[in-house]
Write an enzyme that holds these catalytic residues in place. Structure first.
Site, PDB file in Angstrom:
ATOM      1  N   SER A   1      24.753  84.975  -1.173  1.00  0.00           N
ATOM      2  CA  SER A   1      24.159  83.696  -1.561  1.00  0.00           C
ATOM      3  C   SER A   1      24.733  82.532  -0.766  1.00  0.00           C
ATOM      4  CB  SER A   1      24.422  83.436  -3.048  1.00  0.00           C
ATOM      5  OG  SER A   1      23.672  84.299  -3.856  1.00  0.00           O
ATOM      6  N   PRO A   2      23.939  81.474  -0.589  1.00  0.00           N
ATOM      7  CA  PRO A   2      24.512  80.233  -0.055  1.00  0.00           C
ATOM      8  C   PRO A   2      25.523  79.675  -1.069  1.00  0.00           C
ATOM      9  CG  PRO A   2      22.097  80.170  -0.081  1.00  0.00           C
ATOM     10  CD  PRO A   2      22.511  81.346  -0.898  1.00  0.00           C
TER      11      PRO A   2
ATOM     12  N   GLN B   1      20.068  77.540   5.194  1.00  0.00           N
ATOM     13  CA  GLN B   1      19.405  76.873   4.077  1.00  0.00           C
ATOM     14  C   GLN B   1      19.481  75.363   4.293  1.00  0.00           C
ATOM     15  OE1 GLN B   1      21.164  76.192   0.068  1.00  0.00           O
ATOM     16  NE2 GLN B   1      19.667  77.721  -0.628  1.00  0.00           N
TER      17      GLN B   1
ATOM     18  N   TYR C   1      18.284  68.780  -6.586  1.00  0.00           N
ATOM     19  CA  TYR C   1      18.411  68.053  -5.328  1.00  0.00           C
ATOM     20  C   TYR C   1      17.079  67.350  -5.009  1.00  0.00           C
ATOM     21  CZ  TYR C   1      22.794  70.631  -4.969  1.00  0.00           C
ATOM     22  OH  TYR C   1      24.040  71.123  -5.223  1.00  0.00           O
TER      23      TYR C   1
ATOM     24  N   ARG D   1      13.902  78.174  -2.212  1.00  0.00           N
ATOM     25  CA  ARG D   1      14.662  78.322  -3.467  1.00  0.00           C
ATOM     26  C   ARG D   1      14.125  77.326  -4.479  1.00  0.00           C
ATOM     27  NH1 ARG D   1      21.018  79.211  -4.881  1.00  0.00           N
ATOM     28  NH2 ARG D   1      20.347  81.311  -4.328  1.00  0.00           N
TER      29      ARG D   1
ATOM     30  N   ARG E   1      29.417  84.875  -6.474  1.00  0.00           N
ATOM     31  CA  ARG E   1      30.848  84.897  -6.750  1.00  0.00           C
ATOM     32  C   ARG E   1      31.532  86.221  -6.443  1.00  0.00           C
ATOM     33  NH1 ARG E   1      30.376  81.167 -12.223  1.00  0.00           N
ATOM     34  NH2 ARG E   1      29.827  79.259 -11.109  1.00  0.00           N
TER      35      ARG E   1
END
Length: 783
Positions: free
Chosen positions: A425-426, A503, A589, A637, A731
């Site tokens: 993942s980013p 991304q 965002y 996303r 994670r």
């Protein structure tokens, strides 16, 4: 003690029996509204584990039940002209009437007083009782009388079902799916005695009404079902014994969950809810009877341990509720997952999936059964399915070799072929200076590219200085940054077989904040070395109320400039050699702020309806897609659920995904939340995967699942069921860059390629894990 059990179902009868066996001096009565030895319904099911529990508590009733029950291990799917069977599932089926008759007889043998044909309106009718067990079912009058205390949460579900029986016998728990001109019906079927099977027919409300079943009486409904399932019934009729029901025999399932399970009433008696009165479990996993019986066992256990006098009642009830709450919640959650699967399977799976994959999806619908658990249940079936899935992914393989697990099958989109289904993942690292990624990013991303994942995603990279989340965020607004990224991309390509993605995003109202370890989401300190910058978003907002700086609504001129910033960054990403581009439209965002009604309150063409809210994000996407190389994939996303009333829901996520698909998106990276601090997220393992599943099936676009995916078993289950095409793991990859290589070794798949410099470690790890597994299997107490 003087005990009154209101309701002669499994909970009331079995608890009365156990308490009488615990102490013959107890005065125990079971009060039932129906006639002696009369009941309704057909068969019930519960697990082998519940049966073992019953053997310990009352061997005599367990022996009688075992003599009468039907046990089977297989589940069979009949779908699209195919019959597929998987074993090892361990169910017990028995006629509801026979089960209750056994318990009634055992109660009489032990001296429990059975009272029939008595309607109980209130617990106040038993003023001299020390303990009143309200086991009076899903429509409990006792629960209703004290609803303010018990606080029941009752949810009526949309599907309609009718509970029937047939003399046609089935030797497996059988699921039959039939398509009509109005939609899909499914039947849940299992044999429960020597000559009878339960036959539950279920369908969505709209399908039920379209066939006129809302106007049909019981006889007409049975005739309809007999014709619908004629090929399966082979001439055997269906039967109903639902004469106790008023109106239609078609029902809606009600999920009941109570905040409090017991109280002391004004008369001084302790009243406790048990069985369906306190919690229900959908028939899709057959745990309603299990819950009722184990409620009774656990409360009897508490009295056995604490003492069975009136003085011990409050402590026993308190401990009982705490002991049962977790298990009941676990079963209700599993039942909820299974129930939802059947509610949407016609729309989401039946047309889209082939029989093999529908069977896998069916078996894993509750999330209690995982990929490796299926291997324990029926290894031959699972390996056959793995071979089928791998062949569908283009894997040509010698049948003498072990099957390839789904997570290690390739996936191709446009010209890019990924070696497996794992994505890093980013993950924001906040470690850039002036937006330039340096040695830290080379090591961080390079290590994870060497760790076995097929695709490594750079963290959200910003399109201008004002687009950053923090001063430490990376950028692609100048050529120096582009050159720094090119160095990392070239290293990944030269030293690994992983692909690398960029991304692109803009922080919007969540920008100008401190690095996470200095106070996540907090604005930069006044007078510090890094000054705050002005914020823009779809509408004015303050992400942290009373703390964050206010953003202002973007003007059309600013929208044009930001769009061109994205275009310029995409061009630099292409020159840097990235294999994949993702547009960040999630997590509150900038582009996400346009999509969510929580943050978009504009009154122009970019606010209001979802179509309008999509307008600017789609404008940016199209502009970026136009300059991004045609042969390379592009994903988006999104936040599929805002987790706030009035925000976007998974239904809107499907519409959003369809719009981006029409604009040229190849995949949707399905996340959720982080749009508003008012959110109330329901966390759990793989908790966001259902959103990816829904988007994939209903929007018809490939998806990436994210969120609490932490082991190979999770990835295999998600990919094999077709709930997503890729799994993004965050994670766990921070904790272990070689997470994918380790998970492969854990499940015994040794064919994954390691960096040649690390091959000695590969052999040692695989040997150590094999020894640990052999030692665990040989440990005392294991069969």
């Amino acid at each position: 003690m003087k005990i009154a059990c209101i309701g002669g179902g499994p909970a009331g009868l079995y608890f009365g029996l156990l308490m009488k066996r615990l102490n013959a001096a107890h005065e125990v009565s079971v009060i039932e509204r129906n006639r002696p030895y009369d009941t309704f319904g057909w068969g019930v099911v519960f697990s082998d584990a519940t049966m073992e529990n019953m053997r310990r508590w009352d061997p005599a009733s367990a022996a009688a039940i075992e003599e009468a029950f039907n046990h089977w291990d297989d589940i069979e799917l009949r779908f699209k002209g195919r019959r597929i069977r998987c074993g090892g599932h361990g169910f017990v089926g028995i006629g509801r009437k026979r089960l209750l008759n056994i318990l009634q007889a055992r109660c009489e043998e032990e001296g429990v007083r059975l009272v029939f044909e008595r309607e109980v309106e209130s617990d106040a009718e038993f003023a001299d009782a020390d303990l009143i067990v309200a086991s009076d079912g899903i429509n409990s009058r006792i629960r209703a009388r004290h609803a303010q205390h018990f606080q029941p949460d009752i949810v009526t579900r949309p599907n309609r079902f009718i509970w029937l029986g047939t003399k046609k016998l089935y030797d497996a728990f059988t699921f039959v799916f039939v398509r009509t001109e109005h939609g899909w019906f499914q039947a849940h079927i299992y044999k429960f005695d020597r000559d009878t099977s339960t036959f539950i027919v279920e369908c969505p409300e709209a399908v039920w009404r379209a066939h006129g079943l809302d106007r049909a009486d019981t006889a007409q409904s049975i005739a309809f079902c007999e014709q619908l399932f004629a090929e399966n019934l082979q001439g055997e009729p269906l039967m109903s014994n639902a004469r106790h029901l008023r109106g239609s025999a078609w029902l809606n399932f009600q999920r009941v969950s109570c905040a409090h399970w017991w109280l002391r009433n004004p008369q001084g008696s302790h009243v406790v809810l048990m069985g369906d009165a306190v919690h229900t479990a959908h028939f899709a996993i057959g745990s309603g009877t299990k819950l009722a019986l184990e409620d009774a066992i656990e409360l009897a256990r508490q009295f056995q341990q604490l003492g069975d006098t009136p003085a011990h009642i409050p402590e026993a009830l308190e401990r009982w509720q705490e002991a049962r709450r977790v298990e009941a919640l676990r079963l209700q959650n599993a039942a909820w997952n299974a129930m939802e699967w059947f509610e949407v399977c016609g729309e989401r799976y039946c047309d889209q999936l082939e029989p093999e994959q529908l069977m896998y999806s069916l078996l894993t619908r509750s999330q209690r059964i995982s990929h490796e658990n299926l291997r324990l249940r029926d290894k031959a079936w699972l390996e056959g399915y793995e071979r089928w899935f791998a062949a569908r992914a283009g894997v040509q393989r010698d049948p003498e070799l072990p099957a390839v697990p789904p997570m290690f099958t390739p996936f191709s989109v446009r010209s890019v072929s990924l070696k497996n289904r794992v994505v890093v993942s980013p993950m924001a690292q906040y470690s850039c200076a002036d937006g330039v990624p340096g040695d830290y990013h080379l090591v961080h991303l390079g290590a994870r590219a060497m760790g076995g994942a097929a695709l490594v995603c750079a963290e959200m990279t910003c399109t201008s200085p004002a687009a950053r989340i923090t001063p430490g965020c990376p950028g692609l607004w100048n050529d120096a940054q582009g050159a720094a990224w090119q160095r990392i991309v070239e290293w990944v390509h030269a030293n690994t077989d992983a692909k690398i993605a960029m991304q692109l995003g803009h922080a919007g109202a969540k920008g100008s904040t401190r690095r996470a370890w200095d106070g996540i989401d907090l604005p930069l300190p006044d007078g510090g070395p890094e000054p705050n910058w002005p914020l823009v978003s779809a509408s004015p907002q303050q992400y942290l109320a009373g703390v964050s700086a206010w953003s202002r609504a973007m003007t059309r001129e600013e929208m044009d400039r930001v769009r061109e910033d994205f275009v310029a960054a995409a061009r630099r990403a292409a020159r840097a050699g990235f294999d994949w581009l993702e547009l960040h439209c999630a997590h509150g965002y900038l582009l996400s702020s346009f999509l969510s009604p929580l943050s978009n309150r504009r009154e122009d063409d970019y606010g209001g309806t979802l179509e309008n809210r999509l307008r600017y994000p789609l404008e940016v996407f199209r502009a970026v897609r136009a300059v991004w190389p045609e042969h390379l994939p592009m994903s988006v996303r999104i936040s599929a659920h805002d987790w706030v009333p009035g925000g976007n829901t998974p239904a809107e996520a499907v519409a959003i995904a369809k719009a981006f698909k029409a604009a040229g998106a190849d995949l949707i990276d399905v996340s959720s939340g982080q749009v508003s601090k008012e959110e109330h997220v329901i966390f759990g393992r793989m908790f966001q995967t259902p959103f990816a599943d829904r988007v994939r099936q209903e929007a018809g676009i490939a998806t990436i699942a994210v969120g609490a995916i932490s082991e190979a078993d999770h990835v295999n289950s998600i990919i094999a069921a077709g709930r997503a095409d890729l799994c993004a793991v965050a994670r766990p990859h921070l904790a272990n860059p070689a997470w994918t290589l380790l998970e492969a070794a854990k499940i015994g798949f040794t064919e994954v390629a390691w960096p040649r410099q690390y091959l000695a470690a590969k052999r040692q790890l695989e040997s150590n894990l094999a020894r640990e597994k052999a030692a665990a299997q040989a440990a005392p107490g294991r069969s």
